[in-house]
Write an enzyme that holds these catalytic residues in place. Structure first.
Site, PDB file in Angstrom:
ATOM      1  N   CYS A  97       0.828  -1.175   0.049  1.00 24.41           N
ATOM      2  CA  CYS A  97       0.070  -0.144  -0.097  1.00 24.41           C
ATOM      3  C   CYS A  97       0.895   1.318   0.034  1.00 24.41           C
ATOM      4  O   CYS A  97       1.832   1.344   0.690  1.00 24.41           O
ATOM      5  CB  CYS A  97      -1.000  -0.028   1.063  1.00 24.41           C
ATOM      6  SG  CYS A  97      -0.387   0.885   2.650  1.00 24.41           S
ATOM      7  N   GLU A  98       0.365   2.220  -0.779  1.00 21.23           N
ATOM      8  CA  GLU A  98       1.264   3.294  -1.140  1.00 21.23           C
ATOM      9  C   GLU A  98       1.146   4.247   0.183  1.00 21.23           C
ATOM     10  O   GLU A  98       2.020   5.073   0.513  1.00 21.23           O
ATOM     11  CB  GLU A  98       0.770   4.188  -2.208  1.00 21.23           C
ATOM     12  CG  GLU A  98      -0.537   4.938  -2.218  1.00 21.23           C
ATOM     13  CD  GLU A  98      -0.897   5.520  -3.310  1.00 21.23           C
ATOM     14  OE1 GLU A  98      -0.232   5.103  -4.514  1.00 21.23           O
ATOM     15  OE2 GLU A  98      -1.699   6.248  -3.508  1.00 21.23           O
ATOM     16  N   HIS A  99       0.206   4.244   1.112  1.00 20.72           N
ATOM     17  CA  HIS A  99       0.053   4.834   2.300  1.00 20.72           C
ATOM     18  C   HIS A  99       1.258   4.661   3.242  1.00 20.72           C
ATOM     19  O   HIS A  99       1.523   5.555   4.015  1.00 20.72           O
ATOM     20  CB  HIS A  99      -1.256   4.850   2.778  1.00 20.72           C
ATOM     21  CG  HIS A  99      -2.197   5.203   1.942  1.00 20.72           C
ATOM     22  ND1 HIS A  99      -3.280   4.270   1.460  1.00 20.72           N
ATOM     23  CD2 HIS A  99      -2.422   6.359   1.051  1.00 20.72           C
ATOM     24  CE1 HIS A  99      -4.011   4.907   0.608  1.00 20.72           C
ATOM     25  NE2 HIS A  99      -3.552   6.059   0.317  1.00 20.72           N
ATOM     26  N   HIS A 100       1.353   3.366   3.628  1.00 17.52           N
ATOM     27  CA  HIS A 100       2.348   2.894   4.976  1.00 17.52           C
ATOM     28  C   HIS A 100       3.427   2.052   4.183  1.00 17.52           C
ATOM     29  O   HIS A 100       4.135   1.624   5.207  1.00 17.52           O
ATOM     30  CB  HIS A 100       1.294   2.029   5.742  1.00 17.52           C
ATOM     31  CG  HIS A 100       0.174   2.894   6.187  1.00 17.52           C
ATOM     32  ND1 HIS A 100      -1.210   2.652   5.722  1.00 17.52           N
ATOM     33  CD2 HIS A 100       0.074   3.656   7.557  1.00 17.52           C
ATOM     34  CE1 HIS A 100      -1.892   3.701   6.377  1.00 17.52           C
ATOM     35  NE2 HIS A 100      -1.328   4.005   7.183  1.00 17.52           N
ATOM     36  N   GLN A 138      -5.357  -0.816  -3.660  1.00 19.38           N
ATOM     37  CA  GLN A 138      -6.011  -1.968  -4.306  1.00 19.38           C
ATOM     38  C   GLN A 138      -7.178  -1.311  -5.744  1.00 19.38           C
ATOM     39  O   GLN A 138      -7.176  -2.051  -6.661  1.00 19.38           O
ATOM     40  CB  GLN A 138      -6.820  -2.797  -3.381  1.00 19.38           C
ATOM     41  CG  GLN A 138      -7.278  -3.750  -3.845  1.00 19.38           C
ATOM     42  CD  GLN A 138      -7.923  -4.839  -2.697  1.00 19.38           C
ATOM     43  OE1 GLN A 138      -7.571  -4.602  -1.631  1.00 19.38           O
ATOM     44  NE2 GLN A 138      -9.247  -5.262  -3.217  1.00 19.38           N
ATOM     45  N   HIS A 166      -4.998  -6.293   4.058  1.00 18.69           N
ATOM     46  CA  HIS A 166      -4.298  -4.890   4.044  1.00 18.69           C
ATOM     47  C   HIS A 166      -3.492  -5.279   5.393  1.00 18.69           C
ATOM     48  O   HIS A 166      -4.153  -4.868   6.658  1.00 18.69           O
ATOM     49  CB  HIS A 166      -4.645  -4.009   3.947  1.00 18.69           C
ATOM     50  CG  HIS A 166      -5.204  -3.356   2.542  1.00 18.69           C
ATOM     51  ND1 HIS A 166      -4.417  -2.505   1.515  1.00 18.69           N
ATOM     52  CD2 HIS A 166      -6.220  -4.380   1.712  1.00 18.69           C
ATOM     53  CE1 HIS A 166      -5.285  -2.609   0.381  1.00 18.69           C
ATOM     54  NE2 HIS A 166      -6.271  -3.484   0.417  1.00 18.69           N
ATOM     55  N   CYS A 168      -1.769  -2.891   6.718  1.00 25.64           N
ATOM     56  CA  CYS A 168      -1.800  -1.777   7.664  1.00 25.64           C
ATOM     57  C   CYS A 168      -3.174  -1.603   8.216  1.00 25.64           C
ATOM     58  O   CYS A 168      -3.303  -0.691   9.200  1.00 25.64           O
ATOM     59  CB  CYS A 168      -1.651  -0.387   6.482  1.00 25.64           C
ATOM     60  SG  CYS A 168      -2.940  -0.303   5.506  1.00 25.64           S
TER      61      CYS A 168
HETATM   62  N1  LIG Z   1      -9.107   3.029  -0.554  1.00 22.34           N
HETATM   63  C1  LIG Z   1      -7.749   2.628  -0.109  1.00 22.34           C
HETATM   64  N2  LIG Z   1      -7.306   2.872   1.027  1.00 22.34           N
HETATM   65  C2  LIG Z   1      -6.126   2.411   1.374  1.00 22.34           C
HETATM   66  C3  LIG Z   1      -5.550   1.157   0.776  1.00 22.34           C
HETATM   67  N3  LIG Z   1      -4.566   0.761   1.440  1.00 22.34           N
HETATM   68  C4  LIG Z   1      -4.385   1.224   2.595  1.00 22.34           C
HETATM   69  N4  LIG Z   1      -5.620   2.243   2.622  1.00 22.34           N
HETATM   70  C5  LIG Z   1      -6.184   3.129   3.532  1.00 22.34           C
HETATM   71  O1  LIG Z   1      -5.349   4.359   3.614  1.00 22.34           O
HETATM   72  C6  LIG Z   1      -5.763   5.269   4.514  1.00 22.34           C
HETATM   73  C7  LIG Z   1      -4.732   6.242   4.912  1.00 22.34           C
HETATM   74  O2  LIG Z   1      -5.532   6.951   5.892  1.00 22.34           O
HETATM   75  P1  LIG Z   1      -4.558   8.055   6.846  1.00 22.34           P
HETATM   76  O3  LIG Z   1      -5.710   8.593   7.875  1.00 22.34           O
HETATM   77  O4  LIG Z   1      -3.932   9.136   5.864  1.00 22.34           O
HETATM   78  O5  LIG Z   1      -3.585   7.300   7.496  1.00 22.34           O
HETATM   79  P2  LIG Z   1      -3.547   6.744   9.044  1.00 22.34           P
HETATM   80  O6  LIG Z   1      -3.550   7.714  10.005  1.00 22.34           O
HETATM   81  O7  LIG Z   1      -2.383   5.904   8.991  1.00 22.34           O
HETATM   82  O8  LIG Z   1      -4.969   5.826   9.040  1.00 22.34           O
HETATM   83  P3  LIG Z   1      -5.204   4.610   9.701  1.00 22.34           P
HETATM   84  O9  LIG Z   1      -4.978   3.249   9.164  1.00 22.34           O
HETATM   85  O10 LIG Z   1      -6.824   4.666  10.021  1.00 22.34           O
HETATM   86  O11 LIG Z   1      -4.576   4.572  11.245  1.00 22.34           O
HETATM   87  C8  LIG Z   1      -6.078   4.261   5.660  1.00 22.34           C
HETATM   88  O12 LIG Z   1      -7.504   4.306   6.014  1.00 22.34           O
HETATM   89  C9  LIG Z   1      -5.969   2.994   5.171  1.00 22.34           C
HETATM   90  O13 LIG Z   1      -6.880   1.906   5.404  1.00 22.34           O
HETATM   91  C10 LIG Z   1      -6.136   0.827  -0.453  1.00 22.34           C
HETATM   92  O14 LIG Z   1      -5.498   0.025  -1.219  1.00 22.34           O
HETATM   93  N5  LIG Z   1      -7.198   1.545  -1.012  1.00 22.34           N
HETATM   94 ZN   LIG Z   2      -1.868   1.145   4.212  1.00 24.23          ZN
END
Ligand SMILES: Nc1nc2c(ncn2[C@@H]2O[C@H](COP(=O)(O)OP(=O)(O)OP(=O)(O)O)[C@@H](O)[C@H]2O)c(=O)[nH]1
Ligand SMILES: [Zn+2]
Length: 208
Positions: A97-100, A138, A166, A168
């Site tokens: 996942c690109e976020h984490h 995804q 996921h 994360c």
């Molecule tokens: N739509 C989508 N979201 C994703 C995917 N992979 C991870 N995420 C979400 O990306 C979001 C990033 O949210 P943020 O609030 O910026 O990050 P965060 O504070 O780490 O969020 P939490 O995971 O809720 O603790 C999270 O809700 C993750 O669950 C994906 O493939 N698609």
């Molecule tokens: Zn993630």
């Protein structure tokens, strides 16, 4: 200068074949700093080679940036009159996942209805890998696979479903251990409800 993984050929890495030494050294430098910032002794025996291992692992997991998935399909396109659904299901997906930058892991189910050309079955799985081995969400992964097949083979329709867990969401954050995310994208003949339902029925069926 470039070097290969432990001097071995890795089939999944054939498109770039070797790690770029400059990139690897730069990544090693930064991962050593990361270890130190996390409070570790980066010089201790168990961690000594970790920056190198991680540098290689991360390049492996993002090798999709160096691959043109359209070329994979074009490399095995065969003229054929078959105009029924072709489904490759249960293709393992390992993406990040690109976020984490944590893994998401699951299965992709891909179908298309040929319109003059079929492609090698393994090429469908290779296209999934080429897009999965990048930093992804995804939803985009699902759509990129669909678009690639649609644009390259010009079939009568394409359908992609991905189910994934996921890390994360399980190892950290909301810490839900059993939630599965399902994404889907359809085009062409799959916009017809009956065709789409047939696809869903076939991917849900226990086979073999
Ligand atoms: N739509 C989508 N979201 C994703 C995917 N992979 C991870 N995420 C979400 O990306 C979001 C990033 O949210 P943020 O609030 O910026 O990050 P965060 O504070 O780490 O969020 P939490 O995971 O809720 O603790 C999270 O809700 C993750 O669950 C994906 O493939 N698609
Ligand atoms: Zn993630």
């Amino acid at each position: 200068m470039e070097f290969s993984i432990n001097g071995q050929e890795d089939k999944g890495f054939t498109k770039i074949e070797k790690y770029n030494q400059e990139t690897t050294e730069e990544l090693m430098y930064h991962y050593k700093k990361v270890l130190e910032l996390l409070g570790e002794d980066a010089e201790r025996e168990g961690l000594e080679k970790t920056p190198l291992r991680v540098a290689k692992a991360m390049q492996f997991l993002t090798q999709g940036y160096h691959i043109k998935p359209e070329d994979i399909l074009r490399s095995a396109m065969f003229k054929e009159d078959y105009k029924q659904m072709v489904i490759v299901k249960d293709i393992e997906v390992y993406s990040m996942c690109e976020h984490h930058m944590l893994p998401f892991v699951g299965r992709a189910h891909v179908a298309y209805i040929p319109n003059g050309y079929i492609t090698g079955l393994s090429k469908i799985a290779r296209v999934v890998d080429a897009f999965a081995r990048r930093l992804q969400v995804q939803e985009r992964l699902t759509t990129q696979i669909k678009d690639c097949i649609n644009d390259t083979l010009s079939p009568l329709g394409v359908a992609v479903v991905i189910e994934a867990q996921h890390m994360c969401m399980s190892m950290r954050g909301v810490q839900k251990q059993n939630s599965i995310t399902t994404t889907s994208d359809f085009t062409g003949a799959f916009e017809n409800l009956a065709t789409r339902e047939e696809f869903i029925r076939l991917i849900s069926a226990k086979t073999i």
